[in-house]
Design a protein around this motif. Structure first.
Motif, short mmCIF file in Angstrom:
data_model
loop_
_atom_site.label_atom_id
_atom_site.label_comp_id
_atom_site.label_asym_id
_atom_site.label_seq_id
_atom_site.Cartn_x
_atom_site.Cartn_y
_atom_site.Cartn_z
N ASP A 357 0.86 -1.18 0.00
CA ASP A 357 0.00 0.00 0.00
C ASP A 357 0.90 1.23 0.00
OD1 ASP A 357 -1.85 1.98 0.33
OD2 ASP A 357 -2.54 1.34 2.31
N GLU A 358 1.01 1.89 -1.14
CA GLU A 358 1.93 3.02 -1.26
C GLU A 358 1.47 4.25 -0.48
OE1 GLU A 358 4.70 2.46 -2.47
OE2 GLU A 358 4.41 0.69 -3.71
N LYS A 359 0.26 4.23 0.02
CA LYS A 359 -0.24 5.40 0.77
C LYS A 359 0.32 5.47 2.18
CE LYS A 359 -4.59 4.39 0.28
NZ LYS A 359 -4.45 3.16 -0.52
N ILE A 360 0.79 4.35 2.74
CA ILE A 360 1.20 4.39 4.15
C ILE A 360 2.67 4.78 4.32
CG2 ILE A 360 -0.53 2.66 4.73
CD1 ILE A 360 1.74 0.65 5.13
N ARG A 361 3.48 4.68 3.28
CA ARG A 361 4.90 5.04 3.42
C ARG A 361 5.09 6.54 3.22
NH1 ARG A 361 7.39 6.31 -1.34
NH2 ARG A 361 6.41 5.59 -3.28
N GLU A 362 6.28 7.02 3.59
CA GLU A 362 6.61 8.41 3.34
C GLU A 362 6.84 8.63 1.85
OE1 GLU A 362 9.71 10.20 5.58
OE2 GLU A 362 9.01 9.42 7.51
N LYS A 363 6.55 9.84 1.40
CA LYS A 363 6.77 10.16 0.00
C LYS A 363 8.26 10.42 -0.24
CE LYS A 363 2.39 9.88 -0.72
NZ LYS A 363 1.87 8.67 -1.38
N GLY A 364 8.67 10.25 -1.47
CA GLY A 364 10.06 10.48 -1.83
C GLY A 364 10.95 9.31 -1.44
N HIS A 365 12.24 9.43 -1.78
CA HIS A 365 13.19 8.37 -1.54
C HIS A 365 14.54 8.95 -1.12
CE1 HIS A 365 10.31 7.03 -4.69
NE2 HIS A 365 10.24 5.97 -3.91
N VAL A 366 15.34 8.14 -0.46
CA VAL A 366 16.68 8.53 -0.06
C VAL A 366 17.66 7.57 -0.72
CG1 VAL A 366 18.27 8.89 1.87
CG2 VAL A 366 15.83 9.40 2.15
N TYR A 367 18.71 8.13 -1.36
CA TYR A 367 19.65 7.31 -2.12
C TYR A 367 21.07 7.46 -1.58
CZ TYR A 367 15.92 7.01 -5.59
OH TYR A 367 14.73 6.79 -6.22
N SER A 368 21.86 6.42 -1.78
CA SER A 368 23.30 6.47 -1.56
C SER A 368 23.97 6.75 -2.90
CB SER A 368 23.80 5.14 -0.99
OG SER A 368 23.27 4.89 0.29
N LYS A 369 25.30 6.96 -2.86
CA LYS A 369 26.02 7.22 -4.10
C LYS A 369 26.26 5.95 -4.90
CE LYS A 369 28.50 11.31 -2.42
NZ LYS A 369 29.85 11.90 -2.15
N THR A 370 26.37 4.82 -4.22
CA THR A 370 26.70 3.57 -4.89
C THR A 370 26.25 2.40 -4.01
OG1 THR A 370 28.49 2.30 -5.93
CG2 THR A 370 29.00 3.43 -3.86
N VAL A 371 26.48 1.19 -4.47
CA VAL A 371 26.26 -0.02 -3.68
C VAL A 371 27.58 -0.77 -3.63
CG1 VAL A 371 25.04 -2.21 -3.50
CG2 VAL A 371 23.81 -0.19 -4.27
N LYS A 372 28.16 -0.86 -2.44
CA LYS A 372 29.45 -1.52 -2.28
C LYS A 372 29.32 -2.89 -1.63
CE LYS A 372 32.94 1.10 -1.06
NZ LYS A 372 33.78 2.02 -0.26
N VAL A 373 28.28 -3.07 -0.80
CA VAL A 373 28.12 -4.31 -0.04
C VAL A 373 26.65 -4.73 -0.09
CG1 VAL A 373 28.27 -5.38 2.24
CG2 VAL A 373 30.04 -3.78 1.51
N ALA A 374 26.45 -6.04 -0.22
CA ALA A 374 25.11 -6.62 -0.06
C ALA A 374 25.10 -7.38 1.26
CB ALA A 374 24.79 -7.56 -1.22
N PHE A 375 24.31 -6.89 2.24
CA PHE A 375 24.18 -7.56 3.53
C PHE A 375 23.03 -8.57 3.46
CE2 PHE A 375 26.36 -3.71 5.13
CZ PHE A 375 27.35 -4.32 5.90
N ILE A 376 23.31 -9.79 3.90
CA ILE A 376 22.32 -10.86 3.86
C ILE A 376 21.72 -11.03 5.26
CG2 ILE A 376 21.88 -13.23 3.19
CD1 ILE A 376 22.94 -11.35 0.94
N HIS A 377 20.40 -11.15 5.33
CA HIS A 377 19.66 -11.25 6.59
C HIS A 377 18.70 -12.44 6.54
CE1 HIS A 377 20.58 -6.93 7.65
NE2 HIS A 377 20.69 -6.87 6.34
N HIS A 378 18.20 -12.82 7.72
CA HIS A 378 16.97 -13.61 7.79
C HIS A 378 15.98 -12.78 8.60
CE1 HIS A 378 18.12 -15.95 11.76
NE2 HIS A 378 18.46 -14.69 11.83
N THR A 379 14.71 -12.91 8.30
CA THR A 379 13.71 -12.04 8.92
C THR A 379 13.30 -12.48 10.31
OG1 THR A 379 11.90 -13.29 7.91
CG2 THR A 379 12.76 -11.41 6.66
N VAL A 380 13.70 -13.70 10.72
CA VAL A 380 13.31 -14.31 12.00
C VAL A 380 11.81 -14.24 12.25
CG1 VAL A 380 15.55 -14.16 13.11
CG2 VAL A 380 13.96 -12.26 13.37
N THR A 381 11.02 -14.26 11.20
CA THR A 381 9.57 -14.28 11.33
C THR A 381 9.04 -15.71 11.41
OG1 THR A 381 9.54 -14.02 8.92
CG2 THR A 381 9.08 -12.06 10.25
#
Length: 541
Positions: A357-381
């Motif tokens: 639902d795009e209405k519940i998030r904040e408008k706009g986006h925040v960006y970095s200059k690049t992508v240097k690392v991909a961090f891997i997670h588990h959601t523990v859900t």
């Protein structure tokens, strides 16, 4: 999530299992927040409990050290639970357990743990973390369709001793001595239990449910045959024959002249059409301006212009419309070609595809200059979900991140389910360096990839591991990263590295590499070596 160590007394731990609960009157008294197409959130306060099991109603004078609990046998249906509190910087030194009642069968589940979540969050100094809306919280837990819940929070107990090491009585926050030399940790203010209903997702618009897979390089088109007939060389000193005219030719005599000064067309000559090269098109045309930090869209998101290449290259097949910035695909191709080592883009289910639902998030986006690392997670859900339920799990986590924790959007950049399906996470463009909220202190210049489930003791599915390799090979290739390499990130502050420290990390790293945490689980972390190897192979390394 973060494995915290605490000294505790065995008797006190045993008492946690028999902690009495405060009976909650029902859904009429719950603070609710609803949206017609995106589910709802019920918030139940966790109340202090007296030793006799009666609700004391208020915290003890002078502090907040009482154990908490709630029993709500009759609430609206929900599928995900979590515990939140007021200040995100306040740690929860307690054991949190919940049990739920299944809709239909009426059976109660065993007590299950809710794990800490402060390590998967926005960076400490970020506006997202410092927002008045931000809260602390546990990791959410997927419980399936439920209509009853019980929860209990047992504060850590630590033994106190004198200089000789003998246990002594300690004075509690309310001025009373705590018997047996045991001290209870203070609990954060505003503890409450969140019950999230993911709702029913509307059908995505045609063609917007997923981004189809694309090859690693633009595919050159087949040579186009010309149907014009080559002109034979004209005899020397002959005048080129002009086409016949349909109107009468003037009868005025033409004075004698020498042959025309314009040479007849010859094969390969500058003015010869048959031998001329094709006009500049797919081989020389450059793509439109790609993604930038401004995120300004280009007119046509579904038809990216061809990218430059050394050989004659035609345009890429037009992908299905997506939720990414319109200019992102053109930039994607440009970056991939410049990198020299690319991988195919895997199929990605868009936010529209899983019902965000795009209405519940904040408008706009925040960006970095690049992508240097991909961090891997588990959601523990938890692992008790089917692949068909994965979109509902994502909608629940999304709602918990935004509505309960107060984040601007879904925290992870991508999520992968047990069947290996890849989902777009935080909005802003799958090919862009969108700053997420997944690795406290290292969200800048990185991306977070979370696998749905808990993999501390359970082996991650092979399809999910393979999907991690495919996704990271493609995305890191756009930013010229070698999946088997290392790089450096500057810490924004955390429990493992102080703020400002330059930290050497694998390009594909586990969450625990940047924070003292158990994430992404022991069994998934062991798979990262093979993920790096496969991702590098997919890039042609």
């Amino acid at each position: 999530m973060r494995a915290y160590l605490a000294s505790s007394i065995g008797v006190a731990c045993t008492a946690a299992l028999t902690l009495p609960l405060a009976l909650y009157p029902g859904p009429a008294h719950a603070r609710t927040e609803r949206a017609a197409t995106s589910g709802s959130t019920q918030s139940l306060p966790l109340l202090p409990l007296a030793s006799g099991g009666l609700d004391r109603g208020v915290a003890a004078p002078g502090g907040d050290t009482g154990d908490r609990g709630v029993a709500a046998p009759d609430v609206r249906p929900f599928s995900l639970v979590g515990v939140v509190w007021d200040r995100p910087s306040a740690g929860l030194r307690a054991r949190v357990q919940v049990r739920t009642r299944a809709v239909g069968s009426g059976e109660w589940s065993p007590w299950r743990e809710l794990l800490p979540y402060e390590d998967e969050a926005p960076d400490p100094d970020s506006p997202e973390r410092r927002s008045a809306r931000a809260h602390g919280g546990t990791a959410p837990l997927w419980v399936g369709d439920s209509d009853g819940v019980q929860a209990r929070v047992r504060a850590e107990r630590t033994a106190t001793a004198d200089a000789d090491g003998r246990a002594v009585a300690d004075e509690g926050a309310d001025g009373r001595a705590v018997a047996g030399g045991v001290r209870a940790a203070a609990l954060p203010a505003g503890l409450r239990l969140e019950l999230v209903d993911p709702g029913e997702a509307p059908a995505p618009p045609p063609g917007r449910g997923a981004l189809r897979a694309l090859p690693a390089h633009p595919v050159p088109p087949r040579p186009v045959r010309t149907h014009s007939v080559p002109t034979r060389p004209a005899p020397p000193q002959s005048v080129p024959t002009r086409p016949a005219r349909t109107h009468p030719v003037p009868t005025r005599p033409v004075p004698p002249r020498s042959a025309p000064t314009h040479p007849a067309p010859t094969p390969g000559g500058a003015g010869a059409a048959p031998g001329a090269k094709p006009s500049a098109g797919s081989s020389s045309g450059k793509p439109s301006a790609g993604s930038s930090s401004s995120g300004k869209p280009s007119p046509d998101p579904s038809s990216p212009r061809p990218s430059p290449s050394k050989a004659t290259a035609g345009p890429l097949p037009s992908p299905a419309p997506s939720t990414q910035p319109p200019s992102a695909l053109g930039a994607e191709v440009t970056k991939a070609n410049a990198a020299g080592h690319t991988a195919p883009r895997p199929r990605i289910i868009t936010r529209a595809g899983w019902g965000a639902d795009e209405k519940i998030r904040e408008k706009g986006h925040v960006y970095s200059k690049t992508v240097k690392v991909a961090f891997i997670h588990h959601t523990v859900t938890g692992n008790k979900y089917s692949c068909s339920q994965a979109p509902s799990v994502l909608r629940s986590i999304y709602r918990y991140h935004v509505k309960s924790l107060g984040w601007r959007d879904y925290g992870y950049n991508f999520t992968i389910d047990k069947c290996g399906k890849i989902y777009e996470g935080r909005s802003g463009g799958v090919a862009k360096a969108v700053r997420g909220a997944h690795t406290l202190g290292f969200n800048t210049n990185s991306m977070g990839v979370a696998v749905l489930g808990t993999f501390s003791t359970k082996k991650p599915p092979a399809k999910a591991v393979k999907a991690i390799a495919k996704l990271t090979a493609w995305k890191l290739g756009l930013f010229k990263r070698n999946p088997r390499g290392t790089t450096h990130l500057v810490s924004g502050g955390g429990n493992k590295y102080k703020k400002g420290a330059s930290v050497k990390l694998h390009v594909i790293a586990g969450h625990r590499d940047g924070f003292a945490t158990e994430c992404p689980g022991k069994r998934l972390y062991k798979k990262l070596g093979s993920v790096r190897k496969t991702a590098a192979r997919l890039q042609g390394r």
